[in-house]
Design an enzyme around this catalytic site. Structure first.
Site, short mmCIF file in Angstrom:
data_model
loop_
_atom_site.label_atom_id
_atom_site.label_comp_id
_atom_site.label_asym_id
_atom_site.label_seq_id
_atom_site.Cartn_x
_atom_site.Cartn_y
_atom_site.Cartn_z
N ASP A 102 0.94 -1.21 0.02
CA ASP A 102 0.04 -0.03 0.05
C ASP A 102 0.83 1.28 -0.09
O ASP A 102 2.02 1.04 0.40
CB ASP A 102 -0.74 -0.05 1.19
CG ASP A 102 -1.82 -1.19 1.35
OD1 ASP A 102 -2.30 -1.70 0.35
OD2 ASP A 102 -2.35 -1.48 2.47
N1 URA Z 1 -1.29 -5.75 4.33
C1 URA Z 1 -1.85 -4.42 4.07
O1 URA Z 1 -2.61 -4.35 4.70
N2 URA Z 1 -1.05 -3.60 3.53
C2 URA Z 1 0.00 -3.86 2.73
O2 URA Z 1 0.61 -2.99 2.15
C3 URA Z 1 0.77 -5.27 2.98
C4 URA Z 1 0.18 -6.11 3.62
#
Ligand code: URA
Length: 239
Positions: A102
């Protein structure tokens, strides 16, 4: 191909380091020690060994990046710039991102132009472990260790695979996932009314960002690439 280019393409280090290794007698071509870095040979038909280990030539590049916040791990221009902008411009056009983090997640992410390895690393059946350091808005109840180990119902008909949760401080945990569903960790904790404040990926399989500043990238070493090949079974399938 020149012997020093061959080794440097295989991520044995800078040309300077490679020259030293060759001079020190580590490298054989067709079972003969070669100490001349400019030695020219046919990489498709001649056998190169490093300390008696046969080296397979790879034309691919493999990069590790310590991802900062506010960069996206796709190349589509959205609100934030792509992490591809952070790697050496010499490789930026060639490489694809291995999986996703993310925009507000930090930590280790790999990039490569080796499509086969990329597919294997991201394929759900391959179960490559990723370890995340998670900081929550409240203390973590002990019972979550068991809940995570069973797999968590994260809504929209999705149940996670069993995950390992290690509590390292009252509101900080290390979570090991073997898959990568959308917002997986955030959704797992949300299910128990906890919000993720910080999310940092410490490890992708055996690869860490140790030694890299935030936003910095490096080439994987020959040994690291070999580990990934083994993990994905590609070491046995080389042509
Ligand atoms: N889980 C999440 O919520 N975000 C990420 O970037 C990776 C794993």
């Amino acid at each position: 191909m020149r012997l020093d280019k061959f080794l440097s393409d295989l991520n044995f280090g800078s040309r300077k380091r490679v020259k030293k290794l060759i001079k020190a007698g580590h490298v054989k071509v067709n079972d003969e020690v070669i100490t001349d870095s400019s030695f020219d040979f046919d990489e498709n038909n001649e056998v190169v060994k490093y300390d008696d280990e046969v080296l397979e030539y790879s034309p691919f590049v493999y990069l590790a990046l310590n991802k900062p916040k506010d960069y996206i791990s796709s190349t589509i221009d959205e609100l934030y710039p792509s992490i591809v902008n952070l790697v050496d411009p010499m490789y930026a056009k060639r490489v694809r991102i291995v999986g996703r983090l993310d925009a507000d997640t930090t930590g280790i992410i790999l990039l490569t132009d080796d499509g086969r390895l990329n597919n294997r690393l991201t394929h759900p059946n391959r179960s490559i472990s990723k370890i995340y350091r998670v900081t929550l808005n409240h203390d973590i109840p002990e019972k979550l260790i068991e809940e995570f180990a069973k797999g968590v119902d994260i809504g929209k008909g999705e149940i996670t695979r069993p995950a390992e949760l290690k509590i390292v401080a009252p509101n900080v945990a290390d979570v090991t996932l073997k898959e990568g569903k959308y917002h997986e960790i955030k959704r797992m904790f949300n299910r128990f009314d906890l919000d993720v404040i910080e999310l940092d990926r410490l490890l992708f399989g055996p690869i860490s960002y140790e030694g890299l500043e935030v936003g910095e990238s490096r080439k994987l070493t020959h040994e690291e690439v070999e580990k990934l090949m083994k993990l994905t079974g590609l070491d046995k399938e080389r042509l």
